[in-house]
Design a protein around this motif. Structure first.
Motif, PDB file in Angstrom:
ATOM      1  N   VAL A  99       0.771  -1.292   0.246  1.00 19.36           N
ATOM      2  CA  VAL A  99       0.076  -0.006   0.069  1.00 19.36           C
ATOM      3  C   VAL A  99       0.746   1.367   0.035  1.00 19.36           C
ATOM      4  N   ARG A 100       2.006   1.086   0.669  1.00 17.48           N
ATOM      5  CA  ARG A 100       3.058   2.365   0.832  1.00 17.48           C
ATOM      6  C   ARG A 100       3.531   2.742  -0.501  1.00 17.48           C
ATOM      7  N   LEU A 101       3.946   1.713  -1.242  1.00 20.06           N
ATOM      8  CA  LEU A 101       4.444   1.820  -2.542  1.00 20.06           C
ATOM      9  C   LEU A 101       3.563   2.529  -3.407  1.00 20.06           C
ATOM     10  N   VAL A 102       2.186   1.817  -3.453  1.00 18.77           N
ATOM     11  CA  VAL A 102       1.200   2.248  -4.389  1.00 18.77           C
ATOM     12  C   VAL A 102       0.746   3.816  -3.843  1.00 18.77           C
ATOM     13  N   ASN A 103       0.490   4.125  -2.787  1.00 16.81           N
ATOM     14  CA  ASN A 103       0.299   5.552  -2.395  1.00 16.81           C
ATOM     15  C   ASN A 103       1.492   6.528  -2.771  1.00 16.81           C
ATOM     16  N   GLU A 104       2.585   6.075  -2.563  1.00 15.99           N
ATOM     17  CA  GLU A 104       3.746   7.111  -3.100  1.00 15.99           C
ATOM     18  C   GLU A 104       3.956   7.221  -4.301  1.00 15.99           C
ATOM     19  N   HIS A 105       3.495   6.412  -5.236  1.00 15.84           N
ATOM     20  CA  HIS A 105       3.824   6.274  -6.765  1.00 15.84           C
ATOM     21  C   HIS A 105       2.856   6.401  -7.724  1.00 15.84           C
ATOM     22  N   TYR A 106       1.361   6.289  -7.165  1.00 17.77           N
ATOM     23  CA  TYR A 106       0.383   6.121  -8.371  1.00 17.77           C
ATOM     24  C   TYR A 106      -0.423   7.558  -7.808  1.00 17.77           C
ATOM     25  N   ASP A 107      -1.081   8.085  -8.882  1.00 19.14           N
ATOM     26  CA  ASP A 107      -1.804   9.253  -8.621  1.00 19.14           C
ATOM     27  C   ASP A 107      -3.377   8.460  -8.036  1.00 19.14           C
ATOM     28  N   TYR A 108      -4.080   9.606  -7.883  1.00 16.47           N
ATOM     29  CA  TYR A 108      -5.518   9.154  -7.556  1.00 16.47           C
ATOM     30  C   TYR A 108      -6.310   8.218  -8.466  1.00 16.47           C
ATOM     31  N   ALA A 109      -6.245   8.792  -9.743  1.00 20.29           N
ATOM     32  CA  ALA A 109      -7.042   8.049 -10.690  1.00 20.29           C
ATOM     33  C   ALA A 109      -6.448   6.380 -10.848  1.00 20.29           C
ATOM     34  N   ASP A 110      -5.134   6.558 -10.794  1.00 19.59           N
ATOM     35  CA  ASP A 110      -4.515   5.062 -10.860  1.00 19.59           C
ATOM     36  C   ASP A 110      -5.064   4.111  -9.650  1.00 19.59           C
ATOM     37  N   LYS A 111      -5.173   4.799  -8.239  1.00 14.68           N
ATOM     38  CA  LYS A 111      -5.434   4.283  -7.224  1.00 14.68           C
ATOM     39  C   LYS A 111      -7.066   3.563  -7.644  1.00 14.68           C
ATOM     40  N   VAL A 112      -7.817   4.555  -8.260  1.00  9.47           N
ATOM     41  CA  VAL A 112      -9.263   4.045  -8.343  1.00  9.47           C
ATOM     42  C   VAL A 112      -9.247   3.183  -9.224  1.00  9.47           C
ATOM     43  N   ALA A 113      -8.428   3.188 -10.464  1.00  7.61           N
ATOM     44  CA  ALA A 113      -8.268   2.322 -11.303  1.00  7.61           C
ATOM     45  C   ALA A 113      -7.985   0.781 -10.764  1.00  7.61           C
ATOM     46  N   LEU A 114      -7.152   0.805  -9.724  1.00  8.06           N
ATOM     47  CA  LEU A 114      -6.566  -0.529  -9.214  1.00  8.06           C
ATOM     48  C   LEU A 114      -7.805  -1.002  -8.277  1.00  8.06           C
ATOM     49  N   VAL A 115      -8.408  -0.061  -7.648  1.00  5.64           N
ATOM     50  CA  VAL A 115      -9.730  -0.662  -6.882  1.00  5.64           C
ATOM     51  C   VAL A 115     -10.809  -1.139  -7.828  1.00  5.64           C
ATOM     52  N   GLU A 116     -10.926  -0.650  -8.831  1.00  4.10           N
ATOM     53  CA  GLU A 116     -11.747  -1.289 -10.021  1.00  4.10           C
ATOM     54  C   GLU A 116     -11.209  -2.703 -10.377  1.00  4.10           C
ATOM     55  N   LEU A 117     -10.115  -2.850 -10.433  1.00  2.00           N
ATOM     56  CA  LEU A 117      -9.415  -4.461 -10.928  1.00  2.00           C
ATOM     57  C   LEU A 117      -9.818  -4.950  -9.810  1.00  2.00           C
ATOM     58  N   MET A 118      -9.763  -4.583  -8.468  1.00  2.00           N
ATOM     59  CA  MET A 118     -10.077  -5.544  -7.431  1.00  2.00           C
ATOM     60  C   MET A 118     -11.411  -6.188  -7.499  1.00  2.00           C
ATOM     61  N   TRP A 119     -12.407  -5.222  -7.714  1.00  2.00           N
ATOM     62  CA  TRP A 119     -13.780  -5.337  -8.038  1.00  2.00           C
ATOM     63  C   TRP A 119     -13.994  -6.513  -9.062  1.00  2.00           C
TER      64      TRP A 119
END
Length: 156
Positions: free
Chosen positions: A89-109
């Motif tokens: 989570v730390r790595l993703v938070n440090e290097h992904y922008d917000y849109a990328d994090k939302v896209a990752l959550v969508e992949l999880m779904w």
């Protein structure tokens, strides 16, 4: 817990002159590990989930089959050894922008719905990870609804 993968994360992201390839590899592994958490959430590993996970990694990172298989094996090993999700989570938070994090959550779904049923453990894990990624609840829900709509309104 400080294992070889964590040490790799640290070296790749903090060493002077770390290049984009090293950072990219580390983020690939962090992303793969978070997706692996969804595959494992319901205590069953369905071959369709593995295929979906493989396809997501190939598409997101433009990897060949061998590289995807290596990444999946490494992510599985690391999530089996990890005490918590913090390092990923730390790595993703440090290097992904917000849109990328939302896209990752969508992949999880998408992973959670591969078997046409949403397990309570999967939903709980996605909610927890979305919170740790600082994804707003409204975006968490919108991502879920987009996936449901593409799947023909699967409930859950």
């Amino acid at each position: 817990m400080l294992d070889a993968i964590q040490q790799f994360f640290q070296r790749a992201l903090t060493m002077p002159g770390a290049d984009d390839d090293q950072r990219h590899l580390t983020l690939e592994l962090a992303t793969a590990a978070l997706l692996c958490e969804i595959v494992r959430a319901d205590q069953r590993t369905d071959p369709a989930e593995l295929d979906a996970w493989r396809g997501m990694l190939k598409a997101r990172f433009s990897l060949d089959d061998q590289r995807v298989d290596e990444l999946m094996a490494l992510a599985t090993h690391e999530t089996n050894q990890a005490v918590d999700h913090f390092q990923f989570v730390r790595l993703v938070n440090e290097h992904y922008d917000y849109a990328d994090k939302v896209a990752l959550v969508e992949l999880m779904w998408q992973l959670a719905y591969v078997d046409e049923a949403l397990d309570a453990h999967e939903e709980h894990r996605i909610r927890k990870l979305a919170d740790l990624l600082f994804v707003r609840h409204s975006d968490f829900i919108r991502a879920k609804l987009r996936v449901q709509a593409r799947r023909g309104g699967v409930s859950g």
